[in-house]
Write a protein that holds these residues in place. Structure first.
Motif, PDB file in Angstrom:
ATOM      1  N   SER A  63       0.859  -1.178   0.000  1.00  0.00           N
ATOM      2  CA  SER A  63       0.000   0.000   0.000  1.00  0.00           C
ATOM      3  C   SER A  63       0.894   1.227   0.000  1.00  0.00           C
ATOM      4  CB  SER A  63      -0.918  -0.004   1.218  1.00  0.00           C
ATOM      5  OG  SER A  63      -0.153   0.191   2.396  1.00  0.00           O
ATOM      6  N   ALA A  64       0.305   2.382  -0.099  1.00  0.00           N
ATOM      7  CA  ALA A  64       1.065   3.634  -0.204  1.00  0.00           C
ATOM      8  C   ALA A  64       1.900   3.924   1.038  1.00  0.00           C
ATOM      9  CB  ALA A  64       0.120   4.798  -0.485  1.00  0.00           C
ATOM     10  N   THR A  65       1.570   3.303   2.156  1.00  0.00           N
ATOM     11  CA  THR A  65       2.294   3.600   3.397  1.00  0.00           C
ATOM     12  C   THR A  65       3.295   2.522   3.794  1.00  0.00           C
ATOM     13  OG1 THR A  65       0.514   2.609   4.694  1.00  0.00           O
ATOM     14  CG2 THR A  65       0.377   4.992   4.282  1.00  0.00           C
ATOM     15  N   ASP A  66       3.387   1.443   3.047  1.00  0.00           N
ATOM     16  CA  ASP A  66       4.299   0.352   3.396  1.00  0.00           C
ATOM     17  C   ASP A  66       5.755   0.746   3.183  1.00  0.00           C
ATOM     18  OD1 ASP A  66       2.405  -1.518   4.218  1.00  0.00           O
ATOM     19  OD2 ASP A  66       2.105  -2.272   2.180  1.00  0.00           O
ATOM     20  N   ASN A  67       6.625   0.225   4.042  1.00  0.00           N
ATOM     21  CA  ASN A  67       8.061   0.404   3.898  1.00  0.00           C
ATOM     22  C   ASN A  67       8.585  -0.771   3.064  1.00  0.00           C
ATOM     23  OD1 ASN A  67      10.934   0.084   4.339  1.00  0.00           O
ATOM     24  ND2 ASN A  67      10.728   1.627   5.945  1.00  0.00           N
ATOM     25  N   LEU A  68       8.967  -0.485   1.835  1.00  0.00           N
ATOM     26  CA  LEU A  68       9.384  -1.553   0.924  1.00  0.00           C
ATOM     27  C   LEU A  68      10.732  -2.148   1.307  1.00  0.00           C
ATOM     28  CD1 LEU A  68       8.191  -0.150  -2.522  1.00  0.00           C
ATOM     29  CD2 LEU A  68       6.952  -1.532  -0.849  1.00  0.00           C
ATOM     30  N   ILE A  69      11.587  -1.352   1.934  1.00  0.00           N
ATOM     31  CA  ILE A  69      12.866  -1.912   2.397  1.00  0.00           C
ATOM     32  C   ILE A  69      12.595  -3.033   3.390  1.00  0.00           C
ATOM     33  CG2 ILE A  69      15.014  -1.476   3.655  1.00  0.00           C
ATOM     34  CD1 ILE A  69      14.863   1.434   2.625  1.00  0.00           C
ATOM     35  N   ASP A  70      11.723  -2.782   4.354  1.00  0.00           N
ATOM     36  CA  ASP A  70      11.402  -3.803   5.356  1.00  0.00           C
ATOM     37  C   ASP A  70      10.776  -5.037   4.711  1.00  0.00           C
ATOM     38  OD1 ASP A  70      12.350  -2.087   7.300  1.00  0.00           O
ATOM     39  OD2 ASP A  70      10.360  -1.450   7.987  1.00  0.00           O
ATOM     40  N   MET A  71       9.823  -4.827   3.810  1.00  0.00           N
ATOM     41  CA  MET A  71       9.141  -5.958   3.168  1.00  0.00           C
ATOM     42  C   MET A  71      10.121  -6.808   2.365  1.00  0.00           C
ATOM     43  SD  MET A  71       5.685  -4.002   1.863  1.00  0.00           S
ATOM     44  CE  MET A  71       4.855  -5.466   1.247  1.00  0.00           C
ATOM     45  N   ILE A  72      10.964  -6.149   1.589  1.00  0.00           N
ATOM     46  CA  ILE A  72      11.902  -6.869   0.726  1.00  0.00           C
ATOM     47  C   ILE A  72      13.009  -7.520   1.553  1.00  0.00           C
ATOM     48  CG2 ILE A  72      13.602  -6.589  -1.128  1.00  0.00           C
ATOM     49  CD1 ILE A  72      11.646  -4.350  -2.220  1.00  0.00           C
ATOM     50  N   ALA A  73      13.523  -6.806   2.548  1.00  0.00           N
ATOM     51  CA  ALA A  73      14.590  -7.368   3.394  1.00  0.00           C
ATOM     52  C   ALA A  73      14.097  -8.602   4.143  1.00  0.00           C
ATOM     53  CB  ALA A  73      15.092  -6.316   4.380  1.00  0.00           C
ATOM     54  N   THR A  74      12.857  -8.595   4.612  1.00  0.00           N
ATOM     55  CA  THR A  74      12.284  -9.753   5.299  1.00  0.00           C
ATOM     56  C   THR A  74      12.225 -10.955   4.359  1.00  0.00           C
ATOM     57  OG1 THR A  74      10.997  -8.344   6.784  1.00  0.00           O
ATOM     58  CG2 THR A  74      10.243 -10.617   6.508  1.00  0.00           C
ATOM     59  N   SER A  75      11.768 -10.744   3.136  1.00  0.00           N
ATOM     60  CA  SER A  75      11.722 -11.832   2.153  1.00  0.00           C
ATOM     61  C   SER A  75      13.123 -12.311   1.801  1.00  0.00           C
ATOM     62  CB  SER A  75      11.010 -11.373   0.884  1.00  0.00           C
ATOM     63  OG  SER A  75       9.653 -11.157   1.126  1.00  0.00           O
ATOM     64  N   HIS A  76      14.054 -11.375   1.691  1.00  0.00           N
ATOM     65  CA  HIS A  76      15.436 -11.699   1.326  1.00  0.00           C
ATOM     66  C   HIS A  76      16.118 -12.534   2.419  1.00  0.00           C
ATOM     67  CE1 HIS A  76      19.169 -11.262  -0.832  1.00  0.00           C
ATOM     68  NE2 HIS A  76      19.747 -10.531   0.109  1.00  0.00           N
ATOM     69  N   GLU A  77      15.823 -12.210   3.675  1.00  0.00           N
ATOM     70  CA  GLU A  77      16.393 -12.976   4.789  1.00  0.00           C
ATOM     71  C   GLU A  77      15.826 -14.386   4.842  1.00  0.00           C
ATOM     72  OE1 GLU A  77      15.682 -10.585   8.268  1.00  0.00           O
ATOM     73  OE2 GLU A  77      16.934  -8.954   7.510  1.00  0.00           O
ATOM     74  N   ALA A  78      14.546 -14.534   4.514  1.00  0.00           N
ATOM     75  CA  ALA A  78      13.903 -15.848   4.550  1.00  0.00           C
ATOM     76  C   ALA A  78      14.384 -16.749   3.410  1.00  0.00           C
ATOM     77  CB  ALA A  78      12.387 -15.691   4.489  1.00  0.00           C
ATOM     78  N   ASP A  79      14.589 -16.163   2.239  1.00  0.00           N
ATOM     79  CA  ASP A  79      14.984 -16.924   1.057  1.00  0.00           C
ATOM     80  C   ASP A  79      15.643 -15.946   0.085  1.00  0.00           C
ATOM     81  OD1 ASP A  79      15.272 -19.106  -0.591  1.00  0.00           O
ATOM     82  OD2 ASP A  79      13.149 -19.249  -1.118  1.00  0.00           O
ATOM     83  N   LYS A  80      16.946 -16.028  -0.062  1.00  0.00           N
ATOM     84  CA  LYS A  80      17.718 -15.042  -0.834  1.00  0.00           C
ATOM     85  C   LYS A  80      17.026 -14.680  -2.143  1.00  0.00           C
ATOM     86  CE  LYS A  80      22.056 -14.143  -3.109  1.00  0.00           C
ATOM     87  NZ  LYS A  80      23.347 -14.619  -3.520  1.00  0.00           N
ATOM     88  N   LEU A  81      16.833 -13.372  -2.349  1.00  0.00           N
ATOM     89  CA  LEU A  81      16.194 -12.878  -3.563  1.00  0.00           C
ATOM     90  C   LEU A  81      17.242 -12.530  -4.607  1.00  0.00           C
ATOM     91  CD1 LEU A  81      13.487 -10.480  -2.077  1.00  0.00           C
ATOM     92  CD2 LEU A  81      13.131 -12.760  -3.051  1.00  0.00           C
ATOM     93  N   HIS A  82      16.924 -12.863  -5.845  1.00  0.00           N
ATOM     94  CA  HIS A  82      17.791 -12.516  -6.962  1.00  0.00           C
ATOM     95  C   HIS A  82      17.209 -11.366  -7.781  1.00  0.00           C
ATOM     96  CE1 HIS A  82      19.029 -16.624  -5.929  1.00  0.00           C
ATOM     97  NE2 HIS A  82      20.228 -16.168  -6.254  1.00  0.00           N
ATOM     98  N   CYS A  83      15.915 -11.077  -7.586  1.00  0.00           N
ATOM     99  CA  CYS A  83      15.270  -9.994  -8.323  1.00  0.00           C
ATOM    100  C   CYS A  83      13.934  -9.663  -7.656  1.00  0.00           C
ATOM    101  CB  CYS A  83      15.034 -10.408  -9.770  1.00  0.00           C
ATOM    102  SG  CYS A  83      14.386  -9.090 -10.819  1.00  0.00           S
ATOM    103  N   VAL A  84      13.597  -8.368  -7.646  1.00  0.00           N
ATOM    104  CA  VAL A  84      12.283  -7.895  -7.196  1.00  0.00           C
ATOM    105  C   VAL A  84      11.594  -7.293  -8.412  1.00  0.00           C
ATOM    106  CG1 VAL A  84      11.056  -6.256  -5.721  1.00  0.00           C
ATOM    107  CG2 VAL A  84      13.096  -7.434  -4.853  1.00  0.00           C
ATOM    108  N   LEU A  85      10.332  -7.690  -8.633  1.00  0.00           N
ATOM    109  CA  LEU A  85       9.556  -7.204  -9.770  1.00  0.00           C
ATOM    110  C   LEU A  85       8.301  -6.523  -9.242  1.00  0.00           C
ATOM    111  CD1 LEU A  85      10.571 -10.442 -10.548  1.00  0.00           C
ATOM    112  CD2 LEU A  85      10.304  -9.299 -12.738  1.00  0.00           C
ATOM    113  N   VAL A  86       8.090  -5.268  -9.607  1.00  0.00           N
ATOM    114  CA  VAL A  86       6.985  -4.468  -9.075  1.00  0.00           C
ATOM    115  C   VAL A  86       6.022  -4.118 -10.202  1.00  0.00           C
ATOM    116  CG1 VAL A  86       6.338  -2.384  -7.811  1.00  0.00           C
ATOM    117  CG2 VAL A  86       8.549  -3.491  -7.351  1.00  0.00           C
ATOM    118  N   ASP A  87       4.780  -4.604 -10.097  1.00  0.00           N
ATOM    119  CA  ASP A  87       3.731  -4.274 -11.058  1.00  0.00           C
ATOM    120  C   ASP A  87       2.948  -3.073 -10.537  1.00  0.00           C
ATOM    121  OD1 ASP A  87       2.475  -4.815 -13.520  1.00  0.00           O
ATOM    122  OD2 ASP A  87       0.861  -5.925 -12.544  1.00  0.00           O
TER     123      ASP A  87
END
Length: 192
Positions: A63-87
Motif C-alpha cells: 500500500s502507499a504507506t508500506d516500507n518496501l525496504i522492510d518488506m523486501i529485506a524480510t523476504s530476502h532474509e527468509a529466502d535469498k532474492l535474486h530480483c524484485v519485480l513491481v507491477d
C-alpha cells in the motif's frame, strides 16, 4: 551490479506479461524472485499479477504507506532474492521509489518496475515521476493507437465510450474504462 529498471507504457502494451516472463526466466534458472503489486488494483484478486493473455502469479501487495525496504529485506532474509519485480509501480510514493533505490544500491538486488507513465489527463503519476528521475534504465514498451501510430497516452472513458476530461487521478479499470491512443488523438479528445 544491481540496477533499478522502469518499464513504462500505456495500457495494453504487455507490461504484466513482460514482468511475469522476467520472473519465470529467473525461476527457471533456480533463482528466487519477489513479485509485488499495488493493493489498490484488485481487478484480478488481491495478491495477483495477471496478464490479458491468461498467465498470472501470486504477488506480495503493498500500500502507499508500506516500507518496501522492510518488506523486501524480510523476504530476502527468509529466502535469498535474486530480483524484485513491481507491477503497477505508478502507485508507488516518492519515498517508496527512494526505498527501491536502497534495495538496489545497498542490498544489491535488481528491481524491475512496470507501470504507466502518465494518467488520463497526460500528467505523470508520482511513482512514475520519480522512477523516470532515479531509475538506472528506462525502457518503453510500445502499443498502438487505433490509427496505427504509437500510443503514448491513455484516455478514460465513460459508460458510453466518451472521453472524460476530469476526475480523480486514480480510478481502477481495464478496457471498459480506458483506451490507449497516440498524442494526436489524445489532443483531439482531451486538449482541443
Amino acid at each position: 551490479m544491481a540496477q533499478l529498471y522502469f518499464y513504462y507504457s500505456t495500457m495494453n502494451a504487455g507490461k504484466s506479461t513482460s514482468l511475469l516472463q522476467s520472473s519465470y526466466n529467473y525461476r527457471e534458472r533456480g533463482m528466487n524472485t519477489l513479485v509485488m503489486t499495488a493493493s489498490i488494483d484488485d481487478r484480478y484478486g488481491i495478491g495477483k499479477v495477471s496478464s490479458r493473455i491468461g498467465i498470472e502469479s501470486d504477488a506480495q501487495v503493498f500500500s502507499a504507506t508500506d516500507n518496501l525496504i522492510d518488506m523486501i529485506a524480510t523476504s530476502h532474509e527468509a529466502d535469498k532474492l535474486h530480483c524484485v519485480l513491481v507491477d503497477e509501480c505508478q502507485f508507488l510514493s516518492k519515498e517508496q521509489v527512494k526505498q527501491l533505490t536502497y534495495v538496489v544500491d545497498v542490498l544489491n538486488i535488481p528491481v524491475l518496475c512496470y507501470g504507466l507513465r502518465n494518467d488520463f489527463q497526460g500528467e505523470l503519476f508520482s511513482g512514475s515521476q520519480y522512477l523516470l528521475a532515479w531509475a538506472d534504465k528506462l525502457v518503453e514498451l510500445k502499443t498502438i493507437c487505433h490509427c496505427g501510430r504509437k500510443a503514448n497516452m491513455v484516455v478514460r472513458l465513460d459508460g458510453e465510450g466518451n472521453a472524460l476530461r476530469e476526475g480523480e487521478q486514480v480510478e481502477i479499470g481495464g478496457n471498459e474504462s480506458y483506451e490507449s491512443v497516440c498524442r494526436k488523438h489524445f489532443r483531439e479528445l482531451i486538449w482541443d
